[in-house]
Design an enzyme around this catalytic site. Structure first.
Site, PDB file in Angstrom:
ATOM      1  N   CYS A   1       5.149  -4.808  -6.157  1.00  0.00           N
ATOM      2  CA  CYS A   1       3.898  -5.370  -6.680  1.00  0.00           C
ATOM      3  C   CYS A   1       4.027  -6.869  -6.873  1.00  0.00           C
ATOM      4  O   CYS A   1       3.088  -7.617  -6.653  1.00  0.00           O
ATOM      5  CB  CYS A   1       3.499  -4.674  -7.971  1.00  0.00           C
ATOM      6  SG  CYS A   1       4.862  -4.436  -9.089  1.00  0.00           S
TER       7      CYS A   1
ATOM      8  N   GLU B   1      -3.552  -7.808  -0.642  1.00  0.00           N
ATOM      9  CA  GLU B   1      -2.181  -7.287  -0.778  1.00  0.00           C
ATOM     10  C   GLU B   1      -1.877  -6.424   0.436  1.00  0.00           C
ATOM     11  O   GLU B   1      -2.511  -5.388   0.648  1.00  0.00           O
ATOM     12  CB  GLU B   1      -2.058  -6.458  -2.063  1.00  0.00           C
ATOM     13  CG  GLU B   1      -0.644  -5.971  -2.296  1.00  0.00           C
ATOM     14  CD  GLU B   1      -0.476  -5.183  -3.599  1.00  0.00           C
ATOM     15  OE1 GLU B   1      -1.244  -4.234  -3.822  1.00  0.00           O
ATOM     16  OE2 GLU B   1       0.437  -5.517  -4.373  1.00  0.00           O
TER      17      GLU B   1
HETATM   18  P1  NDP Z   1      -1.870   4.703  -4.813  1.00  0.00           P
HETATM   19  O1  NDP Z   1      -2.334   3.639  -5.696  1.00  0.00           O
HETATM   20  O2  NDP Z   1      -2.890   5.609  -4.214  1.00  0.00           O
HETATM   21  O3  NDP Z   1      -0.765   5.613  -5.531  1.00  0.00           O
HETATM   22  C1  NDP Z   1      -0.252   5.387  -6.827  1.00  0.00           C
HETATM   23  C2  NDP Z   1      -0.218   6.687  -7.600  1.00  0.00           C
HETATM   24  O4  NDP Z   1      -1.559   7.128  -7.836  1.00  0.00           O
HETATM   25  C3  NDP Z   1       0.466   7.830  -6.860  1.00  0.00           C
HETATM   26  O5  NDP Z   1       1.160   8.638  -7.771  1.00  0.00           O
HETATM   27  C4  NDP Z   1      -0.712   8.582  -6.281  1.00  0.00           C
HETATM   28  O6  NDP Z   1      -0.432   9.918  -5.954  1.00  0.00           O
HETATM   29  C5  NDP Z   1      -1.691   8.494  -7.432  1.00  0.00           C
HETATM   30  N1  NDP Z   1      -3.076   8.788  -7.056  1.00  0.00           N
HETATM   31  C6  NDP Z   1      -3.645   8.766  -5.826  1.00  0.00           C
HETATM   32  N2  NDP Z   1      -4.952   9.099  -5.903  1.00  0.00           N
HETATM   33  C7  NDP Z   1      -5.223   9.348  -7.207  1.00  0.00           C
HETATM   34  C8  NDP Z   1      -6.392   9.733  -7.919  1.00  0.00           C
HETATM   35  N3  NDP Z   1      -7.561   9.942  -7.297  1.00  0.00           N
HETATM   36  N4  NDP Z   1      -6.310   9.867  -9.253  1.00  0.00           N
HETATM   37  C9  NDP Z   1      -5.143   9.663  -9.910  1.00  0.00           C
HETATM   38  N5  NDP Z   1      -3.995   9.312  -9.270  1.00  0.00           N
HETATM   39  C10 NDP Z   1      -4.032   9.156  -7.938  1.00  0.00           C
HETATM   40  O7  NDP Z   1      -1.020   4.025  -3.693  1.00  0.00           O
HETATM   41  P2  NDP Z   1      -0.857   4.418  -2.164  1.00  0.00           P
HETATM   42  O8  NDP Z   1       0.371   5.163  -2.041  1.00  0.00           O
HETATM   43  O9  NDP Z   1      -2.040   5.087  -1.572  1.00  0.00           O
HETATM   44  O10 NDP Z   1      -0.773   2.973  -1.517  1.00  0.00           O
HETATM   45  C11 NDP Z   1      -1.951   2.278  -1.131  1.00  0.00           C
HETATM   46  C12 NDP Z   1      -1.826   0.817  -1.394  1.00  0.00           C
HETATM   47  O11 NDP Z   1      -1.759   0.566  -2.788  1.00  0.00           O
HETATM   48  C13 NDP Z   1      -0.567   0.194  -0.848  1.00  0.00           C
HETATM   49  O12 NDP Z   1      -0.679  -0.119   0.477  1.00  0.00           O
HETATM   50  C14 NDP Z   1      -0.432  -0.998  -1.731  1.00  0.00           C
HETATM   51  O13 NDP Z   1      -1.231  -2.034  -1.275  1.00  0.00           O
HETATM   52  C15 NDP Z   1      -0.917  -0.527  -3.058  1.00  0.00           C
HETATM   53  N6  NDP Z   1       0.183  -0.124  -3.951  1.00  0.00           N
HETATM   54  C16 NDP Z   1       0.534  -0.981  -4.922  1.00  0.00           C
HETATM   55  C17 NDP Z   1       1.584  -0.652  -5.755  1.00  0.00           C
HETATM   56  C18 NDP Z   1       2.010  -1.564  -6.833  1.00  0.00           C
HETATM   57  O14 NDP Z   1       3.104  -1.417  -7.368  1.00  0.00           O
HETATM   58  N7  NDP Z   1       1.208  -2.504  -7.195  1.00  0.00           N
HETATM   59  C19 NDP Z   1       2.339   0.576  -5.603  1.00  0.00           C
HETATM   60  C20 NDP Z   1       1.850   1.441  -4.565  1.00  0.00           C
HETATM   61  C21 NDP Z   1       0.819   1.061  -3.784  1.00  0.00           C
HETATM   62  P3  NDP Z   1      -0.110  10.289  -4.414  1.00  0.00           P
HETATM   63  O15 NDP Z   1       1.164   9.641  -4.102  1.00  0.00           O
HETATM   64  O16 NDP Z   1       0.005  11.749  -4.434  1.00  0.00           O
HETATM   65  O17 NDP Z   1      -1.264   9.799  -3.585  1.00  0.00           O
END
Ligand code: NDP
Length: 488
Positions: free
Chosen positions: A287, A386
């Site tokens: 992040c 991002e």
């Molecule tokens: P998400 O933001 O979707 O995932 C983060 C967490 O949220 C995971 O545990 C995920 O579960 C959960 N989640 C997903 N959908 C829901 C929902 N509807 N309600 C509650 N929780 C939910 O990240 P992604 O893996 O999809 O990544 C997408 C983009 O997000 C990346 O490309 C990046 O840009 C950003 N990202 C940023 C991060 C940071 O640290 N700032 C970390 C990760 C991603 P599940 O894994 O089962 O989908």
């Protein structure tokens, strides 16, 4: 057997015991280096998440009554146990996330430090004394929130899991933690390490599952008292909207587009290795990754040449072989990163190096080469969005004022770095950059256990890490006393 091994199947962790999902459903967790199945993970459904919330609700009052000193001693013992299985934990983390083994080892040490730090703080959470009229006074106590939900991402499951759990527990909360689908293994191992150290059943529950099922149910629950979410902005919006329906408070950590500001008097031999590491650490999936460079025009060409050289030397490979940079987490993430490189080309930026989905011999994983984009201007998507991969956008500026304006011209505001030999310029920039942390002649992606961490603007709100995080996980009670003299 160590609690930290990759097993063929993993279960949920609810009320102090492993159990499969009630539906029996599982999902595949893939090895990012090979694209092959690593393990099958029990997928929590609504009933399972509710069972976890119920277990936490039942356990929380007892945990809150454990004297702070004893809660602290338990957390300190967890730090010791984490260090005791450090090698195993690092291998699991490296395999599950794809990150180089030495970075995974560093994550294990940071995870231990979170437990040690909050263990030491447990009996030092004091309130205030507030003098009132005459002899009247009030005192404040920091009380636990109750049952907290923690939805965490796949990039640092162990570190983020540890920082979330340790502070929640220190404050007397019970938790339900939902790890990400792509990397749920070390949070499950943490739950077992906590149990081994004597944590009562139900205080920590870990429920891997699909985001739109387990995560969404947790976010929409009226039976929890607070949600901490770390992840992407789109999912953050969904979580906040769900929490709003029940008026539940949230802490949001949503990423960034963090700039390294390189002024005319910067020491480039010091800056270049740090800027490179700030980008390639965890393959740019951090992040607080340093994904923009704002550089004075007089140093632009020299900086770009040096960075291009450093990027070309980056060894890409399987995490367990401990290269400089591992694969991206998934095929979808690689598609996303490569598509942003197309966007960058279409917008008119110049790709100096990288940009290919790199082949690593014998492996069919999600590799890319680190990419360096120049001729980037502030309105371009590659300067504003991002990407979450190893793509560095370089923006040239003519003076310090423009450097500050350009660095702040972002929807995000997580962290920033300033590179200069002049203390006045460093302080001026540090005070005026709009972000939660500023590093002077250094960069602090990840780690930073005692340092309050969180965003300005769309990077989120609330603070994690450091003593500041204790404020997020407690609520203040004020007790006022009306004091009368005996003769009155
Ligand atoms: P998400 O933001 O979707 O995932 C983060 C967490 O949220 C995971 O545990 C995920 O579960 C959960 N989640 C997903 N959908 C829901 C929902 N509807 N309600 C509650 N929780 C939910 O990240 P992604 O893996 O999809 O990544 C997408 C983009 O997000 C990346 O490309 C990046 O840009 C950003 N990202 C940023 C991060 C940071 O640290 N700032 C970390 C990760 C991603 P599940 O894994 O089962 O989908």
């Amino acid at each position: 057997m160590s609690v930290a091994t990759v097993e063929d199947r993993t279960d949920l962790y609810i009320a102090g015991a492993r159990r499969p999902a009630r539906s029996g459903e599982r999902f595949e967790d893939r090895d990012p280096a090979t694209g092959l199945r690593l393990t099958e993970v029990a997928a929590a459904g609504h009933e399972d998440v509710q069972a976890a919330i119920d277990a936490a609700r039942a356990a929380q009052p007892g945990w809150a009554r454990v004297p702070p000193r004893e809660r602290g001693a338990l957390l300190t013992e967890v730090a010791r146990r984490i260090r005791g299985v450090a090698d195993d934990l690092a291998r699991v983390e490296s395999t599950d996330t794809g990150k180089p083994l030495s970075q995974a080892r560093a994550d294990v040490e940071v995870a231990a430090q979170y437990f040690a730090f909050y263990g030491g703080a447990a009996d030092k959470v004091y309130g205030d004394t507030i003098p009132l009229d005459g002899d009247d006074f009030a005192v404040t106590f920091r009380e636990p929130l109750g049952v907290v939900a923690q939805i965490i991402p796949w990039n640092y499951p162990l570190q983020i899991g540890a920082r979330s759990l340790a502070v929640a527990l220190l404050a007397g909360n019970a938790t339900v933690l939902k790890p990400a689908e792509e990397a749920p293994l070390t949070p499950l191992a943490l739950a077992e390490l906590l149990a081994g150290a004597g944590l009562p059943p139900g205080v920590v529950n870990v429920v891997p599952g699909l985001g739109e099922v387990a995560g969404a149910y947790l976010a929409a629950s009226d039976d929890i008292d607070h949600i901490t979410f770390t992840g992407g902005a789109e999912t953050g919006r969904l979580v906040m909207a769900a929490a709003a329906r029940n008026l539940k408070p949230v802490t949001m950590e949503l990423g960034g587009k963090s700039p390294s500001v390189v002024l005319a008097d910067a020491d480039l031999s010091r800056a270049v290795p740090v800027i490179t590491k700030a980008l390639i650490q965890n393959t740019g999936q951090t992040c607080s990754a340093g994904t923009r460079v704002v550089v004075h025009a007089s140093r632009h060409d020299e900086l770009v040449d040096r960075l291009a050289e450093a990027f070309a030397a980056v060894r890409v490979g399987r995490g367990l072989d401990d290269p400089d940079m591992g694969p991206l987490i998934s095929a979808a993430q690689r598609e996303r990163v490569l598509s942003y490189l197309d966007v960058g080309r279409e917008e008119g930026s110049r790709m100096v190096t990288g940009g290919d989905g790199r082949r690593v011999e014998g492996l069919d994983g999600y590799f890319v080469a680190p990419a360096l984009l120049t001729d980037v201007t502030p309105e371009m998507r590659v300067a504003r969005e991002e990407i979450f991969g190893p793509v560095l956008s370089v923006l040239a500026v003519d003076d310090d004022d423009e450097a500050l304006r350009t660095a702040n011209d972002s929807p995000f505001g997580l962290i920033a770095a300033v590179w200069t030999s002049d203390v006045d310029r460093a302080l001026w920039l540090a005070r005026n950059l709009q972000c939660g942390q500023v590093y002077v002649n250094s960069y602090g992606a990840g780690g930073g256990v005692p340092l309050p961490f969180g965003g300005y603007k769309r990077s989120g709100f609330g603070r994690e890490k450091g003593l500041e995080a204790i404020m997020e996980y407690t609520q203040v009670k004020t007790i006022a006393f009306d004091v009368r003299a005996p003769r009155e």
